[in-house]
Design a protein around this motif. Structure first.
Motif, PDB file in Angstrom:
ATOM      1  N   ASP A 150      25.991 -36.481   7.516  1.00 27.05           N
ATOM      2  CA  ASP A 150      25.724 -36.331   9.195  1.00 27.05           C
ATOM      3  C   ASP A 150      24.303 -36.729   9.544  1.00 27.05           C
ATOM      4  OD1 ASP A 150      27.890 -35.639  10.089  1.00 27.05           O
ATOM      5  OD2 ASP A 150      27.704 -33.336   9.930  1.00 27.05           O
ATOM      6  N   ALA A 151      23.342 -36.365   8.636  1.00 26.74           N
ATOM      7  CA  ALA A 151      21.772 -36.897   9.241  1.00 26.74           C
ATOM      8  C   ALA A 151      21.635 -38.130   9.149  1.00 26.74           C
ATOM      9  CB  ALA A 151      21.210 -35.967   8.349  1.00 26.74           C
ATOM     10  N   MET A 152      22.404 -38.876   8.254  1.00 30.03           N
ATOM     11  CA  MET A 152      22.127 -40.450   7.992  1.00 30.03           C
ATOM     12  C   MET A 152      23.125 -41.100   8.921  1.00 30.03           C
ATOM     13  SD  MET A 152      19.188 -40.805   6.733  1.00 30.03           S
ATOM     14  CE  MET A 152      18.477 -39.544   7.187  1.00 30.03           C
ATOM     15  N   ASP A 153      23.820 -40.497   9.809  1.00 34.29           N
ATOM     16  CA  ASP A 153      25.063 -41.080  10.339  1.00 34.29           C
ATOM     17  C   ASP A 153      25.855 -42.014   9.257  1.00 34.29           C
ATOM     18  OD1 ASP A 153      24.619 -40.430  12.702  1.00 34.29           O
ATOM     19  OD2 ASP A 153      23.072 -41.984  13.041  1.00 34.29           O
ATOM     20  N   LEU A 154      26.293 -41.353   8.129  1.00 38.02           N
ATOM     21  CA  LEU A 154      27.167 -41.939   7.196  1.00 38.02           C
ATOM     22  C   LEU A 154      28.515 -41.562   7.160  1.00 38.02           C
ATOM     23  CD1 LEU A 154      24.601 -42.073   4.447  1.00 38.02           C
ATOM     24  CD2 LEU A 154      25.484 -43.998   5.602  1.00 38.02           C
ATOM     25  N   LYS A 155      28.955 -40.561   8.082  1.00 34.98           N
ATOM     26  CA  LYS A 155      30.296 -40.037   7.909  1.00 34.98           C
ATOM     27  C   LYS A 155      31.212 -41.311   8.139  1.00 34.98           C
ATOM     28  CE  LYS A 155      30.648 -35.649   6.845  1.00 34.98           C
ATOM     29  NZ  LYS A 155      30.548 -34.639   7.945  1.00 34.98           N
ATOM     30  N   PRO A 156      31.206 -42.112   8.760  1.00 33.96           N
ATOM     31  CA  PRO A 156      32.197 -43.309   9.160  1.00 33.96           C
ATOM     32  C   PRO A 156      32.267 -44.024   7.964  1.00 33.96           C
ATOM     33  CG  PRO A 156      30.721 -43.303  11.011  1.00 33.96           C
ATOM     34  CD  PRO A 156      30.190 -42.419  10.001  1.00 33.96           C
ATOM     35  N   LEU A 157      31.279 -44.030   7.041  1.00 36.27           N
ATOM     36  CA  LEU A 157      31.269 -44.993   6.082  1.00 36.27           C
ATOM     37  C   LEU A 157      31.590 -44.413   4.588  1.00 36.27           C
ATOM     38  CD1 LEU A 157      27.618 -46.793   7.103  1.00 36.27           C
ATOM     39  CD2 LEU A 157      30.054 -47.544   7.402  1.00 36.27           C
ATOM     40  N   SER A 158      31.864 -43.029   4.736  1.00 34.23           N
ATOM     41  CA  SER A 158      32.005 -42.310   3.566  1.00 34.23           C
ATOM     42  C   SER A 158      32.902 -43.044   2.485  1.00 34.23           C
ATOM     43  CB  SER A 158      32.925 -40.982   4.158  1.00 34.23           C
ATOM     44  OG  SER A 158      32.962 -40.134   3.249  1.00 34.23           O
ATOM     45  N   SER A 215      29.328 -52.885  -0.483  1.00 33.95           N
ATOM     46  CA  SER A 215      29.661 -53.654   1.145  1.00 33.95           C
ATOM     47  C   SER A 215      28.789 -53.252   1.972  1.00 33.95           C
ATOM     48  CB  SER A 215      31.050 -53.352   1.162  1.00 33.95           C
ATOM     49  OG  SER A 215      31.145 -52.094   1.534  1.00 33.95           O
ATOM     50  N   LEU A 216      27.744 -52.306   1.939  1.00 32.05           N
ATOM     51  CA  LEU A 216      26.982 -52.043   3.072  1.00 32.05           C
ATOM     52  C   LEU A 216      25.754 -52.855   3.229  1.00 32.05           C
ATOM     53  CD1 LEU A 216      26.329 -48.276   2.160  1.00 32.05           C
ATOM     54  CD2 LEU A 216      28.167 -49.047   3.468  1.00 32.05           C
ATOM     55  N   SER A 217      25.339 -52.864   4.696  1.00 32.71           N
ATOM     56  CA  SER A 217      24.118 -53.565   5.186  1.00 32.71           C
ATOM     57  C   SER A 217      22.797 -52.866   4.259  1.00 32.71           C
ATOM     58  CB  SER A 217      24.109 -53.587   6.500  1.00 32.71           C
ATOM     59  OG  SER A 217      23.691 -52.258   6.782  1.00 32.71           O
ATOM     60  N   GLN A 218      21.814 -53.689   4.532  1.00 37.66           N
ATOM     61  CA  GLN A 218      20.687 -53.006   3.753  1.00 37.66           C
ATOM     62  C   GLN A 218      20.169 -51.813   4.302  1.00 37.66           C
ATOM     63  OE1 GLN A 218      19.341 -54.200   1.312  1.00 37.66           O
ATOM     64  NE2 GLN A 218      19.346 -56.559   1.191  1.00 37.66           N
ATOM     65  N   GLY A 219      20.350 -51.827   5.848  1.00 39.55           N
ATOM     66  CA  GLY A 219      20.007 -50.595   6.573  1.00 39.55           C
ATOM     67  C   GLY A 219      20.666 -49.293   6.072  1.00 39.55           C
ATOM     68  N   GLN A 220      22.023 -49.663   5.950  1.00 38.06           N
ATOM     69  CA  GLN A 220      23.189 -48.561   5.669  1.00 38.06           C
ATOM     70  C   GLN A 220      22.897 -48.088   4.158  1.00 38.06           C
ATOM     71  OE1 GLN A 220      26.714 -51.176   6.431  1.00 38.06           O
ATOM     72  NE2 GLN A 220      26.961 -50.169   8.601  1.00 38.06           N
ATOM     73  N   ARG A 221      22.484 -49.074   3.250  1.00 47.26           N
ATOM     74  CA  ARG A 221      22.085 -48.520   1.831  1.00 47.26           C
ATOM     75  C   ARG A 221      21.059 -47.710   1.651  1.00 47.26           C
ATOM     76  NH1 ARG A 221      23.094 -53.639  -2.464  1.00 47.26           N
ATOM     77  NH2 ARG A 221      25.010 -54.293  -1.347  1.00 47.26           N
ATOM     78  N   GLN A 222      19.961 -48.187   2.678  1.00 47.60           N
ATOM     79  CA  GLN A 222      18.725 -47.549   2.508  1.00 47.60           C
ATOM     80  C   GLN A 222      19.074 -46.110   3.175  1.00 47.60           C
ATOM     81  OE1 GLN A 222      15.867 -48.777   1.286  1.00 47.60           O
ATOM     82  NE2 GLN A 222      15.504 -46.447   1.507  1.00 47.60           N
ATOM     83  N   ARG A 223      20.115 -45.857   4.176  1.00 46.68           N
ATOM     84  CA  ARG A 223      20.274 -44.542   4.571  1.00 46.68           C
ATOM     85  C   ARG A 223      21.196 -43.882   3.621  1.00 46.68           C
ATOM     86  NH1 ARG A 223      21.947 -47.052   9.704  1.00 46.68           N
ATOM     87  NH2 ARG A 223      24.261 -45.857   9.316  1.00 46.68           N
ATOM     88  N   THR A 224      21.899 -44.521   2.847  1.00 45.90           N
ATOM     89  CA  THR A 224      22.695 -44.045   1.858  1.00 45.90           C
ATOM     90  C   THR A 224      21.668 -43.202   0.667  1.00 45.90           C
ATOM     91  OG1 THR A 224      24.464 -45.291   2.076  1.00 45.90           O
ATOM     92  CG2 THR A 224      24.474 -44.161  -0.134  1.00 45.90           C
ATOM     93  N   LEU A 225      20.697 -43.824   0.154  1.00 45.71           N
ATOM     94  CA  LEU A 225      19.783 -43.591  -0.427  1.00 45.71           C
ATOM     95  C   LEU A 225      18.835 -42.310  -0.113  1.00 45.71           C
ATOM     96  CD1 LEU A 225      17.913 -46.523  -2.419  1.00 45.71           C
ATOM     97  CD2 LEU A 225      19.780 -44.714  -3.578  1.00 45.71           C
ATOM     98  N   ILE A 226      18.625 -42.175   1.225  1.00 45.59           N
ATOM     99  CA  ILE A 226      18.018 -41.103   1.836  1.00 45.59           C
ATOM    100  C   ILE A 226      18.617 -39.867   1.883  1.00 45.59           C
ATOM    101  CG2 ILE A 226      16.698 -40.424   3.707  1.00 45.59           C
ATOM    102  CD1 ILE A 226      15.786 -43.269   4.381  1.00 45.59           C
ATOM    103  N   ALA A 227      20.083 -40.134   2.316  1.00 49.14           N
ATOM    104  CA  ALA A 227      20.953 -39.155   2.264  1.00 49.14           C
ATOM    105  C   ALA A 227      21.176 -38.379   0.696  1.00 49.14           C
ATOM    106  CB  ALA A 227      22.418 -39.489   2.835  1.00 49.14           C
ATOM    107  N   ARG A 228      21.136 -39.455  -0.230  1.00 47.73           N
ATOM    108  CA  ARG A 228      21.298 -38.768  -1.601  1.00 47.73           C
ATOM    109  C   ARG A 228      20.072 -37.843  -1.858  1.00 47.73           C
ATOM    110  NH1 ARG A 228      20.850 -42.860  -6.786  1.00 47.73           N
ATOM    111  NH2 ARG A 228      18.789 -42.968  -6.095  1.00 47.73           N
TER     112      ARG A 228
END
Ligand SMILES: Nc1ncnc2c1ncn2[C@@H]1O[C@H](COP(=O)(O)OP(=O)(O)OP(=O)(O)O)[C@@H](O)[C@H]1O
Length: 244
Positions: A114-122, A128-141
């Motif tokens: 939620d904090a990284m707005d990743l729910k829609p990409l779950s 397949s993600l953009s760079q910004g989305q990948r970065q947010r995934t790593l921060i969420a991890r």
């Protein structure tokens, strides 16, 4: 209360000194941006905080313990591409942040997503993600372990300028209630997020907002980033000058 304390710390690889009796502390709740020239020792500083390297002299304290002795530190490494080339979903990658954690489980993973707005990409494969989305995934991890201290090494390195604002917004959100230390060559993170800056050039020059001057930046990086001064630091940064 400090999240990180360096007391007379010395360190060198194979004898060549990088830090010689360095002392500074990062107050709890600080958003510290670490800048400085290539080879100045920024990543080394993070590795010392993580306990991956040990000082030859002096003492380091992280959340009141020796480095590496607390599970309450989150770490986002460099090289998003390499870290996320696996054929697994976003949720799976974020869940990996829970490995070894004792409590929290799915709730913590949901909160981090939620904090990284990743729910829609779950269910999307990370490849397949953009760079910004990948970065947010790593921060969420890193957030999935609910760290009190979050360390990030070059989170903007492979993020294009358009995606930067969303990473800054996300970082400001996650900084609520925790201490954040970010290594960055990209000074645009300073006006966007920083409450303090550490210039690392074979030593550590710790400055909070009131000391962020052109002279200081030229010392830190060998160049003069007039544009960040010109664009202005936020007033909260300029006014918070605790060292008097
Ligand atoms: N494992 C190692 N063995 C020997 N020397 C190393 C090692 N890792 C880093 N160094 C050296 O230590 C110095 C500081 O490196 P460090 O990676 O901490 O700098 P940095 O400020 O993060 O640089 P950059 O901005 O280029 O990422 C450099 O001269 C580097 O070559």
């Amino acid at each position: 209360m400090n999240s990180v304390e360096f007391d007379q710390v010395s360190f060198g690889y194979e004898g060549a000194p990088i830090f010689d009796r360095v002392s500074f502390s990062v107050p709890t709740g600080e958003f510290l941006v670490v800048i400085g020239p290539n080879g100045g020792g920024k990543s080394t500083l993070l590795r010392l905080m993580l306990g991956l390297l040990s000082p030859s002299e002096g003492r380091i304290n992280v959340l009141g313990k020796p480095p590496g002795k607390t599970s309450e530190v989150g770490y986002v490494p460099q090289d998003v591409e390499k870290s996320l080339s696996m054929p697994v979903t976003v949720r799976r990658v974020v869940s990996m942040g829970r490995l070894g954690a004792r409590s929290g489980g799915n709730d913590s993973v949901d909160r981090a997503m939620d904090a990284m707005d990743l729910k829609p990409l779950s269910d999307r494969p990370v490849g397949s993600l953009s760079q910004g989305q990948r970065q947010r995934t790593l921060i969420a991890r890193a957030l999935a372990s609910e760290p009190k201290l979050l360390l990030l090494d070059e989170p903007l390195a492979s993020v294009d300028p358009d995606a930067r604002k969303s990473v800054f917004d996300s970082l400001n959100d996650v900084a609520e209630g925790r201490t954040v230390v970010v290594v960055s060559h990209d000074y645009s993170i300073i006006p966007a997020c920083a409450s303090a800056v550490a210039c690392v050039d074979r030593s550590v020059y710790y400055h909070d907002g009131g000391e962020l001057t052109e002279k200081l930046f030229s010392k830190a990086s060998g160049s003069c980033p007039v544009e960040i001064i010109g664009h202005g630091l936020p007033h909260r940064v300029l006014e918070e000058h605790r060292h008097g």
